[in-house]
Motif scaffolding. Structure first.
Motif, PDB file in Angstrom:
ATOM      1  N   PHE A 185       0.858  -1.183   0.000  1.00  0.00           N
ATOM      2  CA  PHE A 185       0.000   0.000   0.000  1.00  0.00           C
ATOM      3  C   PHE A 185       0.893   1.231   0.000  1.00  0.00           C
ATOM      4  CE2 PHE A 185      -3.055  -3.104   1.231  1.00  0.00           C
ATOM      5  CZ  PHE A 185      -4.303  -2.595   0.908  1.00  0.00           C
ATOM      6  N   VAL A 186       0.564   2.199  -0.855  1.00  0.00           N
ATOM      7  CA  VAL A 186       1.330   3.437  -0.968  1.00  0.00           C
ATOM      8  C   VAL A 186       0.466   4.601  -0.489  1.00  0.00           C
ATOM      9  CG1 VAL A 186       2.583   4.989  -2.504  1.00  0.00           C
ATOM     10  CG2 VAL A 186       2.598   2.522  -2.960  1.00  0.00           C
ATOM     11  N   GLU A 187       0.976   5.349   0.459  1.00  0.00           N
ATOM     12  CA  GLU A 187       0.303   6.558   0.933  1.00  0.00           C
ATOM     13  C   GLU A 187       0.791   7.725   0.091  1.00  0.00           C
ATOM     14  OE1 GLU A 187       0.205   9.314   4.957  1.00  0.00           O
ATOM     15  OE2 GLU A 187       0.499   7.140   5.167  1.00  0.00           O
ATOM     16  N   THR A 188      -0.087   8.224  -0.755  1.00  0.00           N
ATOM     17  CA  THR A 188       0.295   9.289  -1.673  1.00  0.00           C
ATOM     18  C   THR A 188      -0.931  10.138  -1.998  1.00  0.00           C
ATOM     19  OG1 THR A 188       1.265   9.799  -3.847  1.00  0.00           O
ATOM     20  CG2 THR A 188      -0.056   7.806  -3.710  1.00  0.00           C
ATOM     21  N   GLY A 189      -0.747  11.460  -2.089  1.00  0.00           N
ATOM     22  CA  GLY A 189      -1.837  12.359  -2.440  1.00  0.00           C
ATOM     23  C   GLY A 189      -3.018  12.282  -1.493  1.00  0.00           C
ATOM     24  N   GLY A 190      -2.749  11.982  -0.222  1.00  0.00           N
ATOM     25  CA  GLY A 190      -3.831  11.930   0.754  1.00  0.00           C
ATOM     26  C   GLY A 190      -4.656  10.664   0.704  1.00  0.00           C
ATOM     27  N   GLU A 191      -4.191   9.650  -0.024  1.00  0.00           N
ATOM     28  CA  GLU A 191      -4.890   8.371  -0.114  1.00  0.00           C
ATOM     29  C   GLU A 191      -3.922   7.223   0.155  1.00  0.00           C
ATOM     30  OE1 GLU A 191      -8.299   8.272  -3.336  1.00  0.00           O
ATOM     31  OE2 GLU A 191      -6.442   8.994  -4.255  1.00  0.00           O
ATOM     32  N   LEU A 192      -4.487   6.079   0.448  1.00  0.00           N
ATOM     33  CA  LEU A 192      -3.720   4.854   0.614  1.00  0.00           C
ATOM     34  C   LEU A 192      -4.134   3.924  -0.523  1.00  0.00           C
ATOM     35  CD1 LEU A 192      -1.653   3.862   2.714  1.00  0.00           C
ATOM     36  CD2 LEU A 192      -3.548   2.821   3.967  1.00  0.00           C
ATOM     37  N   LEU A 193      -3.185   3.667  -1.442  1.00  0.00           N
ATOM     38  CA  LEU A 193      -3.487   2.926  -2.671  1.00  0.00           C
ATOM     39  C   LEU A 193      -2.725   1.617  -2.711  1.00  0.00           C
ATOM     40  CD1 LEU A 193      -3.200   5.838  -5.292  1.00  0.00           C
ATOM     41  CD2 LEU A 193      -5.192   5.153  -3.938  1.00  0.00           C
ATOM     42  N   THR A 194      -3.371   0.572  -3.208  1.00  0.00           N
ATOM     43  CA  THR A 194      -2.711  -0.708  -3.417  1.00  0.00           C
ATOM     44  C   THR A 194      -2.764  -1.049  -4.902  1.00  0.00           C
ATOM     45  OG1 THR A 194      -2.574  -3.003  -2.634  1.00  0.00           O
ATOM     46  CG2 THR A 194      -4.784  -2.139  -3.041  1.00  0.00           C
ATOM     47  N   PRO A 195      -1.704  -1.644  -5.451  1.00  0.00           N
ATOM     48  CA  PRO A 195      -1.686  -1.914  -6.891  1.00  0.00           C
ATOM     49  C   PRO A 195      -2.882  -2.750  -7.368  1.00  0.00           C
ATOM     50  CG  PRO A 195       0.508  -2.173  -5.985  1.00  0.00           C
ATOM     51  CD  PRO A 195      -0.410  -1.965  -4.820  1.00  0.00           C
ATOM     52  N   LEU A 212     -11.886  -3.280   2.707  1.00  0.00           N
ATOM     53  CA  LEU A 212     -13.254  -3.297   3.227  1.00  0.00           C
ATOM     54  C   LEU A 212     -13.386  -2.466   4.493  1.00  0.00           C
ATOM     55  CD1 LEU A 212     -16.159  -4.560   3.265  1.00  0.00           C
ATOM     56  CD2 LEU A 212     -15.164  -6.454   4.579  1.00  0.00           C
ATOM     57  N   TRP A 213     -12.469  -2.701   5.446  1.00  0.00           N
ATOM     58  CA  TRP A 213     -12.578  -2.061   6.749  1.00  0.00           C
ATOM     59  C   TRP A 213     -12.115  -0.605   6.738  1.00  0.00           C
ATOM     60  CZ3 TRP A 213      -9.927  -6.590   9.839  1.00  0.00           C
ATOM     61  CH2 TRP A 213     -10.847  -7.650   9.960  1.00  0.00           C
ATOM     62  N   GLY A 214     -11.148  -0.285   5.876  1.00  0.00           N
ATOM     63  CA  GLY A 214     -10.614   1.075   5.855  1.00  0.00           C
ATOM     64  C   GLY A 214     -11.675   2.126   5.592  1.00  0.00           C
ATOM     65  N   PRO A 215     -12.416   2.032   4.478  1.00  0.00           N
ATOM     66  CA  PRO A 215     -13.443   3.036   4.213  1.00  0.00           C
ATOM     67  C   PRO A 215     -14.520   3.092   5.300  1.00  0.00           C
ATOM     68  CG  PRO A 215     -12.898   1.831   2.208  1.00  0.00           C
ATOM     69  CD  PRO A 215     -12.194   1.136   3.328  1.00  0.00           C
ATOM     70  N   GLU A 216     -14.828   1.937   5.913  1.00  0.00           N
ATOM     71  CA  GLU A 216     -15.815   1.938   6.996  1.00  0.00           C
ATOM     72  C   GLU A 216     -15.334   2.776   8.181  1.00  0.00           C
ATOM     73  OE1 GLU A 216     -17.669  -2.537   6.127  1.00  0.00           O
ATOM     74  OE2 GLU A 216     -16.534  -2.147   7.963  1.00  0.00           O
ATOM     75  N   ALA A 217     -14.008   2.862   8.336  1.00  0.00           N
ATOM     76  CA  ALA A 217     -13.425   3.650   9.427  1.00  0.00           C
ATOM     77  C   ALA A 217     -13.053   5.064   8.981  1.00  0.00           C
ATOM     78  CB  ALA A 217     -12.185   2.941   9.970  1.00  0.00           C
ATOM     79  N   GLY A 218     -13.429   5.420   7.757  1.00  0.00           N
ATOM     80  CA  GLY A 218     -13.117   6.755   7.256  1.00  0.00           C
ATOM     81  C   GLY A 218     -11.752   6.894   6.623  1.00  0.00           C
ATOM     82  N   LEU A 219     -11.066   5.782   6.392  1.00  0.00           N
ATOM     83  CA  LEU A 219      -9.750   5.837   5.750  1.00  0.00           C
ATOM     84  C   LEU A 219      -9.908   5.945   4.233  1.00  0.00           C
ATOM     85  CD1 LEU A 219      -7.396   3.188   7.402  1.00  0.00           C
ATOM     86  CD2 LEU A 219      -6.936   5.618   7.130  1.00  0.00           C
ATOM     87  N   PRO A 220      -9.188   6.855   3.583  1.00  0.00           N
ATOM     88  CA  PRO A 220      -9.242   6.953   2.123  1.00  0.00           C
ATOM     89  C   PRO A 220      -8.338   5.892   1.480  1.00  0.00           C
ATOM     90  CG  PRO A 220      -7.808   8.653   2.998  1.00  0.00           C
ATOM     91  CD  PRO A 220      -8.365   7.913   4.179  1.00  0.00           C
ATOM     92  N   VAL A 221      -8.802   4.653   1.463  1.00  0.00           N
ATOM     93  CA  VAL A 221      -8.012   3.543   0.947  1.00  0.00           C
ATOM     94  C   VAL A 221      -8.772   2.882  -0.199  1.00  0.00           C
ATOM     95  CG1 VAL A 221      -8.938   2.040   2.767  1.00  0.00           C
ATOM     96  CG2 VAL A 221      -6.886   1.354   1.540  1.00  0.00           C
ATOM     97  N   CYS A 270      -0.726   5.140   7.011  1.00  0.00           N
ATOM     98  CA  CYS A 270      -0.207   3.783   7.236  1.00  0.00           C
ATOM     99  C   CYS A 270      -0.384   3.391   8.699  1.00  0.00           C
ATOM    100  CB  CYS A 270       1.257   3.693   6.838  1.00  0.00           C
ATOM    101  SG  CYS A 270       1.592   3.918   5.076  1.00  0.00           S
ATOM    102  N   HIS A 271      -0.059   4.311   9.600  1.00  0.00           N
ATOM    103  CA  HIS A 271      -0.234   4.037  11.029  1.00  0.00           C
ATOM    104  C   HIS A 271      -1.708   3.828  11.368  1.00  0.00           C
ATOM    105  CE1 HIS A 271       3.698   4.201  12.777  1.00  0.00           C
ATOM    106  NE2 HIS A 271       3.980   5.394  12.267  1.00  0.00           N
ATOM    107  N   GLU A 272      -2.581   4.653  10.783  1.00  0.00           N
ATOM    108  CA  GLU A 272      -4.004   4.528  11.082  1.00  0.00           C
ATOM    109  C   GLU A 272      -4.559   3.221  10.510  1.00  0.00           C
ATOM    110  OE1 GLU A 272      -7.810   5.591  12.592  1.00  0.00           O
ATOM    111  OE2 GLU A 272      -5.719   5.994  13.111  1.00  0.00           O
ATOM    112  N   ALA A 273      -4.077   2.823   9.332  1.00  0.00           N
ATOM    113  CA  ALA A 273      -4.511   1.545   8.761  1.00  0.00           C
ATOM    114  C   ALA A 273      -4.109   0.385   9.664  1.00  0.00           C
ATOM    115  CB  ALA A 273      -3.904   1.359   7.366  1.00  0.00           C
ATOM    116  N   GLN A 274      -2.915   0.457  10.226  1.00  0.00           N
ATOM    117  CA  GLN A 274      -2.470  -0.573  11.163  1.00  0.00           C
ATOM    118  C   GLN A 274      -3.379  -0.612  12.388  1.00  0.00           C
ATOM    119  OE1 GLN A 274       1.274   0.110  13.361  1.00  0.00           O
ATOM    120  NE2 GLN A 274       1.936  -1.919  12.669  1.00  0.00           N
ATOM    121  N   ARG A 275      -3.705   0.543  12.920  1.00  0.00           N
ATOM    122  CA  ARG A 275      -4.550   0.611  14.114  1.00  0.00           C
ATOM    123  C   ARG A 275      -5.946   0.060  13.826  1.00  0.00           C
ATOM    124  NH1 ARG A 275      -8.551   2.889  16.350  1.00  0.00           N
ATOM    125  NH2 ARG A 275      -9.052   4.069  14.468  1.00  0.00           N
ATOM    126  N   VAL A 276      -6.516   0.474  12.699  1.00  0.00           N
ATOM    127  CA  VAL A 276      -7.863   0.022  12.338  1.00  0.00           C
ATOM    128  C   VAL A 276      -7.898  -1.488  12.166  1.00  0.00           C
ATOM    129  CG1 VAL A 276      -9.570   0.032  10.466  1.00  0.00           C
ATOM    130  CG2 VAL A 276      -8.634   2.198  11.318  1.00  0.00           C
TER     131      VAL A 276
END
Length: 287
Positions: A185-195, A212-221, A270-276
């Motif tokens: 996952f790459v954190e870039t431009g305010g988003e977390l993107l995976t290839p 699945l879980w990231g957007p439910e927690a408000g993460l821009p992934v 990245c840290h928030e994704a780990q926590r979520v």
């Protein structure tokens, strides 16, 4: 190493042989596998892992898997391993076969099922390096989790020799793809993107759950568009304009803090994704 091993319908001693010399998984890598984390004595996301195991087997052309046998093995090793277990591996091969790459007729094939549980080491961060080899997104094995793992062994050995714990690979078109045993996952431009899976990356279970879980927690992934993450985005990580995290069934979500021997910052997403992910992990062992 404290292992619980099941094969051929029963538990086995760690030094007990379980394969014939002509097992097709041994001779030509004709098999599929899954690795699950063990959490509170249970295999995490087992339903999703078993579904992917069956999908990989279909893609490889294996006959329908003996899933009752697989589940029996899982129950047996988890009970035998006890609280020390941190990782579960399920391997199903084509079974005894010719010494060449061709298979026996379908009615003569007898798959081999081996299930192993044992300890697992986890770290909160990761160190990664770029390697010169590529994933072939047009390979018949692209996106399948098979025992033909020689490329990964070579790439990971290079990473280890350089003091890292994961190797990063591009695809043949110069797009960021994956690690040898992790999604990226790459954190870039305010988003977390995976290839995109079009790069040949494996559809990882942790990757799937974070999407699945990231957007439910408000993460821009999200999954990137096919050509959105070029290999050169890793230069942005080195320059501090982007950040990186790895996901996998045992590592969960781990921010990368060193790339190509250079310390890099772990990004806030990245840290928030780990926590979520770790928080949701406690909610449901088989999401």
């Amino acid at each position: 190493m404290d292992l619980a091993i099941w094969a051929g319908g029963r538990l086995r001693a760690p030094d007990e042989p379980v394969l014939t010399a002509v097992d097709h998984g041994l001779t030509v890598g004709d098999g599929v596998f899954e690795t699950c984390a063990v959490h509170h004595g249970a295999a995490f996301a087992l339903t999703r892992h078993l579904a992917r195991l069956e999908a990989s087997a279909r893609g490889l052309g294996l006959p329908p898997l003996p899933m009752d046998e697989v589940r029996e093995g899982v129950r047996a090793v988890l009970a035998a391993a006890g609280p020390s277990a941190g990782r579960l591996r399920i391997t199903v091969t084509g079974g005894p076969g010719p010494m060449g790459s061709h298979r026996l007729p379908p009615e003569e094939q007898r798959p081999t099922v081996v299930v192993v549980a044992g300890p697992a080491a986890r770290t909160a961060t990761a160190r990664a390096v770029r390697v010169p080899w590529v994933r072939n997104e047009r390979s018949p094995l692209a996106g399948l989790k098979t025992t033909s793992y020689g490329e990964n062994v070579v790439a990971l050995a290079r990473a280890r020799s350089l003091g890292a714990d994961e190797a990063l690979l591009a695809d043949t078109r110069g797009r960021l793809c994956e690690g040898t045993g992790a999604n990226v996952f790459v954190e870039t431009g305010g988003e977390l993107l995976t290839p995109s899976l079009e790069t040949g990356a494996l559809a990882g279970i942790t990757r799937e759950l974070l999407l699945l879980w990231g957007p439910e927690a408000g993460l821009p992934v999200r999954e990137a568009r096919p050509d959105e993450l070029a290999w050169a985005v890793l230069d942005d990580v080195l320059d501090g304009r982007a950040h990186l995290a790895l996901t996998g069934s045992v590592r969960n979500v781990t921010p990368v803090v060193n790339l190509d021997g250079t310390d890099v910052a772990a990004g806030p997403l990245c840290h928030e994704a780990q926590r979520v992910f770790l928080a949701r992990l406690e909610d449901d062992v088989d999401p």
